[in-house]
Design an enzyme around this catalytic site. Structure first.
Site, PDB file in Angstrom:
ATOM      1  CB  ILE A 154      52.085 -22.707 -22.964  1.00 14.13           C
ATOM      2  CG1 ILE A 154      53.296 -23.492 -23.707  1.00 14.13           C
ATOM      3  CG2 ILE A 154      51.150 -22.558 -23.710  1.00 14.13           C
ATOM      4  CD1 ILE A 154      52.806 -24.458 -24.278  1.00 14.13           C
ATOM      5  CG  HIS A 155      55.705 -21.284 -18.290  1.00 18.27           C
ATOM      6  ND1 HIS A 155      56.618 -20.588 -18.686  1.00 18.27           N
ATOM      7  CD2 HIS A 155      55.102 -20.552 -17.553  1.00 18.27           C
ATOM      8  CE1 HIS A 155      56.732 -19.371 -18.488  1.00 18.27           C
ATOM      9  NE2 HIS A 155      55.021 -19.465 -18.012  1.00 18.27           N
ATOM     10  CD  GLU A 156      55.546 -27.467 -24.261  1.00 15.41           C
ATOM     11  OE1 GLU A 156      56.853 -28.420 -24.249  1.00 15.41           O
ATOM     12  OE2 GLU A 156      55.108 -27.509 -24.997  1.00 15.41           O
ATOM     13  CG  MET A 157      55.747 -27.341 -16.228  1.00 10.67           C
ATOM     14  SD  MET A 157      54.756 -26.215 -15.521  1.00 10.67           S
ATOM     15  CE  MET A 157      56.611 -26.955 -14.418  1.00 10.67           C
TER      16      MET A 157
END
Length: 106
Positions: free
Chosen positions: A43-46
């Protein structure tokens, strides 16, 4: 990597919840899948440090600089509220490069 019963239950819950959200939004023919990847692995937390002009409604200014903490710059995806379907890492690198270039030329 070994997933225990709790991790497998979390993955199942993610599938069910995501399908419910999509259905509530009007999506049809929803098919979930499970690659049995550990939660958080891909995941790429944003979106945790919103960019904006008003310190009352945002954390960062247009240069990803904190409104409240002098000389603090964020160079990851926290300023973005969402991303496309591909890895946003190149965008993170561009944000960092813009910051370094701007800082060194001033």
């Amino acid at each position: 990597m070994h997933l225990g019963p709790n991790e497998l239950a979390i993955l199942k819950d993610i599938q069910v919840t995501a399908a419910e959200i999509l259905e509530a939004a009007g999506a049809r023919d929803i098919e979930t899948f499970n690659d049995e990847l550990a939660p958080g692995l891909c995941i790429h937390e944003m979106g945790t440090a919103r960019m904006g002009r008003d310190p009352k409604t945002s954390v960062l200014n247009g240069w990803n600089q904190s409104h409240d903490v002098p000389n603090l710059f964020v160079t990851d995806g926290a300023c973005m509220t969402s991303s496309g379907n591909q890895n946003p890492s190149i965008t993170y690198m561009a944000l960092t490069a813009r910051r370094v270039t701007t800082r060194s030329s001033s």
